[in-house]
Every structure is written in C-alpha cells, then in structure tokens.
Scaffold this active site. Structure first.
Site, PDB file in Angstrom:
ATOM      1  CG  HIS A  65      -2.048   0.944   1.162  1.00  0.00           C
ATOM      2  ND1 HIS A  65      -1.887   2.314   1.221  1.00  0.00           N
ATOM      3  CD2 HIS A  65      -3.388   0.728   1.028  1.00  0.00           C
ATOM      4  CE1 HIS A  65      -3.074   2.892   1.128  1.00  0.00           C
ATOM      5  NE2 HIS A  65      -3.997   1.957   1.011  1.00  0.00           N
TER       6      HIS A  65
ATOM      7  NE  ARG B  32      -3.433   7.588  -1.453  1.00  0.00           N
ATOM      8  CZ  ARG B  32      -3.542   6.472  -2.154  1.00  0.00           C
ATOM      9  NH1 ARG B  32      -3.582   6.522  -3.483  1.00  0.00           N
ATOM     10  NH2 ARG B  32      -3.637   5.307  -1.559  1.00  0.00           N
TER      11      ARG B  32
END
Length: 501
Positions: free
Chosen positions: A278, A301
């Site tokens: 990740h 995000r």
C-alpha cells in the site's frame, strides 16, 4: 427342573436383548453433544476458522441457511474477535448505477488493476453480488451512506460510513449480532493447528484451547477465514522477498497458518508471490522506524488529499492504482512523501480524522504557509504547487494524467499534513477457490467439506487489489462459503452417523 431353568434362561436372554435394542435405539437418536466421550463422524455442525469479516459473514450466513437447528462454531486464535477487518478504513465497493457505474466498468477496473491475473469467474461473482452484499450489511443497521471514488476506479462505488471507520462499524454490528445468535458459538484463544482430513473429506479441526489442551472438533464442513500472511516475515521472505523488509499494516496475527492447513488437506495454493504494498502508511514521528504502521487509508486521497515530495512538489496522480502510486513514492528520497489534506477534503473524510490527530500521525495547521514550515519547504513553493493543482482541477486534468479532483485546497484555511511511506498491506494469493467458495485441488476439483473466503483465498485480485474490494470479497465469498457449507452439511445429514470415542 433343568428344563424349567433352561426356559427361564432363554426368557431372561430375550428380555436382555430387548433392553439392549432399546438402549441402542435411544443411543443412536441422541444428538452428539449430549453423549460425553463420543462425537458423530458426521457431526451436524459447521466450523468457521477465523472471526474477521469473512468468518463472521460465513457464520451468520451458515446459520441463516441451516435454519433453527443450525450449529455453527467459530474458532478464533486471538483473545478478541475481529482481525484485520476491524482496521479497514476506506470502504466497501458495490455496483452503483446512479453514479454511471455498470457491471462491465466495475469488472474491467478490477481485472485491469489485477494485471490480468484475476480469475474472471471470481470477479464476476464479486461484482454480481456486490449490491446485495452492501444491502445485506445495511439491513443489519450498518451505515454505508458515504460514497467516494478510490484509486484505480473509474466510477464512484466505494461506500463509507459517516459514523467512523468503516471496518470497525461493520464488525462491531456483526459481532454483536453473532453473539446474540444462539445457533453460533464463538470460541476465542483457540488456535487451530490442522484440519482433520479423513474418509476423503475434511471432517473437522484439531486445535489448542486457551488452557493449552489439545482438542478435536468434528463437523460436517469447515470454512477457512484465517486471513493472509502480511505479518509473517518467514512467508514473505519465501514468497515475496522483494517486500519482506518493508513495514506492515497487518496485526501480528496475520501469519498465514490457514495456507498450510489447506494444502495438507489437498487444496492447491496460488499466486503467493502477489503481495500488495500500500502506498501510504503513516510514519509515526514518535517511532519512525517501527516495523508496524497505521494505514493512511486510500479514502484520504479519495476525498482530495494530495501527495508531495520532500521539496514540496506533486509527482503522481494520487488516484492511480496502488502499485503505480507505490512505485512513484519509492522513487522519492527515503521512500517517503507528504500527504496534505485541505479543509474541504478533511470535512468530507469525517470524524475518523480525529483519531489520527490524537495519535499525532496528522498535524493540523491554520494555513498552507504554516504547513509549509512544518514540512520544511519554502512557503512560496508550496503555494505555487497548490495553485497549479487548483488550476488543474478547474481544467479537469493535470500533467500526471489525473482527471478526478474530489476537492481543491483553500490556502487560507486549515490544512492537515502527514508523512507517509509504502507498507506491506495485503496478500492477494492463497487457497484456490471456485465461485461457490469451495477450496480446489490441483485438478480444479472441490476438496469435500472445505471452503475458504477472505484474504486466505486467492484468485480474485490478481497482481493488485483495488481499494474497497477486500471488504466486499469478505462479504460476498464469506456468505457463499457459509451458505454452501450449510448445504453440504444438510447433504451429509442423510448419511448414517458413526459414533467414535
């Protein structure tokens, strides 16, 4: 006289036989648990190994499918249930036609992200059941009213909770409902050591109880929901040495024991080298070198957070796939980047932001200029970068290929900043399964009595998992595993039970 005694002996023998026959009939009619020291060869119970979302969904689905007489036992090696699912924080995907979504688009995004390694039939099941999976959760009182677009998705389809971290919200509700269901027994601190594989099928498990005693539990079917191996340095070095030295977001329980158990029972393992890194794990300023890190969820995000390097410049489309974002961060000095959240994005992320602030993983600043000082970059450099970002948002594209801009950044309003680095997050490979969540052998034939769901299973995500697909996988294949295990148990109920000491 002798003849009379002979007749009496015969009469007594006859009475004894009748009594023995009655006892035998009563013995055979008793349920297994009421017979100390004996268990049924085909015990009418379903055993679920693991209590994360896949295991919990499987246990509830098994109870629903089997009806009032269902007997489900969940074995959890930790003292508390929940696993990594408790930590999930971005959301759960579902086909969302009102956002212009389609099954073809969802399927295409998943297969593209997986680099062509995903099993199409499993992706079809994932997408086809996605709306029902979310509806099932909502019917159990779970808030999934938020909707965001995560990296690698071409539509908004990731459902989030407005009441806090989505994984905790889901697991808290389901675990409470599981505990209230008298058909389901949850045994914690019970470490399953192996599967009992006899008579050409999986018949139960051998486990170590909390007091250290060795136990055997027989059943009609076993569902493996033991999770992945993202915290096992041994297995990471063996299967994915290129990421073995990275920190991890996984709890220490993610050791991959279920893989060896399944393999010993005849199931085949697949794609164990496919381990997802990740892009955004929090670097804790109090312990920057820690090998275990909190995940900076993709939702950060997805609501408009941007990534900047040490010089204060953007360098990637923040909503690209995880593997691409990871590669770009790894190319930066120290493999680190700043994650910056404007006021609009922070508001959309919701109250969970307070948790990260309380841990000092995020710092809040009154303005962009104040955040620049914290980051150690010139204020004018950061201001110019944000201005360029806002202009690109207005134009609908930027130099990195970004076309989705969830929020702009107001320089005079509060800004949140965090330092992030790539982390081992998810293991895509695992036990080979079919769409019914049956574990498969090397010939693609189901191993009788063995089902698998969640991160322990392989084939859904291929080379790279889309954010929001892990919780969906747990619900879709967990429910299928539970329901199909119940059906398998019902079929076995027609076979005569053999009682053994």
């Amino acid at each position: 006289m002798i003849g009379g005694l002979g007749m009496q002996a015969k009469l007594l023998a006859f009475i004894f036989c009748l009594a023995a026959l009655g006892l035998y009939t009563a013995f055979r009619s008793l349920p297994a648990p009421t017979m100390p020291g004996h268990v049924a060869r085909h015990a009418p119970r379903i055993i679920v190994v693991g209590s994360g979302l896949a295991g919990t969904a499987a246990s509830l689905a098994a109870a629903e499918a089997a009806g009032p007489q269902a007997r489900v036992v969940v074995l959890e090696k930790e003292a508390r249930p929940g696993g990594n699912s408790m930590k999930a924080s971005s959301g759960i995907n579902a086909l969302t036609p009102e956002s212009g979504d389609s099954a073809e688009a969802f399927r295409g995004d998943t297969i593209k992200s997986g680099g062509g390694l995903s099993a199409p039939e499993l992706v079809d099941a994932l997408v086809g059941d996605s709306q029902d999976a979310v509806s099932w959760l909502q019917s159990r009182g779970i808030d999934l009213s938020g909707l965001v677009q995560l990296g690698g998705h071409t539509r908004k389809r990731t459902h989030t909770s407005s009441r806090g971290p989505v994984g905790f919200s889901i697991m808290k509700a389901l675990l409470d409902q599981q505990a209230a269901d008298e058909r389901i027994q949850v045994v914690t601190s019970a470490k399953v050591d192996s599967l009992i594989h006899e008579n050409s099928r999986v018949e139960g498990v051998a486990y170590t109880a909390a007091d250290g005693s060795k136990e055997r539990l027989l059943g009609s079917a076993v569902v493996l929901a033991t999770g992945g191996f993202g915290a096992s340095s041994q297995l990471l070095k063996k299967y994915a040495p290129q990421v073995a030295e990275l920190p991890t977001t996984n709890g220490p329980w993610a050791q991959g024991e279920g893989l060896a158990m399944a393999e010993q029972a005849g199931a085949v393992l697949m794609q164990l080298d496919q381990v997802q890194v990740h892009p955004t794990g929090f670097v804790d300023p109090a312990d920057p070198s820690s090998g275990t890190k909190f995940l900076a969820p993709e939702k950060l995000r997805g609501v408009g957070g941007i990534l900047l390097n040490r010089e204060g410049h953007r360098f990637v489309d923040e909503l690209s796939t995880r593997d691409r974002v990871t590669r770009n961060i790894t190319a930066q000095p120290q493999s680190q980047a700043w994650l910056l959240l404007g006021s609009a994005a922070a508001a959309q992320f919701g109250p969970a932001l307070g948790f990260y602030l309380s841990k000092s993983l995020f710092t809040k600043h009154d303005s962009l200029a104040a955040s620049a000082a914290h980051m150690g970059v010139p204020a004018e450099t950061l201001a110019a970068e944000v201005e360029a970002y806002n202009a690109a948002a207005a134009a609908g594209s930027d130099q990195f290929g970004k076309t989705v801009f969830p929020a702009t950044i107001e320089p005079a309003e509060p800004v949140h900043v965090a330092l992030i680095t790539p982390v081992v997050h998810y293991t895509m490979g695992g036990v080979a399964i079919n769409p019914e969540a049956q574990a498969l052998d090397a010939n693609g034939v189901p191993v009788p009595g063995l089902f698998a769901a969640g991160e322990v299973a392989g084939g859904v995500h291929g080379a790279n998992r889309l954010g929001g697909n892990s919780l969906l996988e747990c619900v879709v294949f967990g429910r299928r595993a539970g329901a199909n295990a119940a059906a398998f148990a019902q079929d076995l109920a027609h076979e005569p039970a053999e009682y053994v000491v």
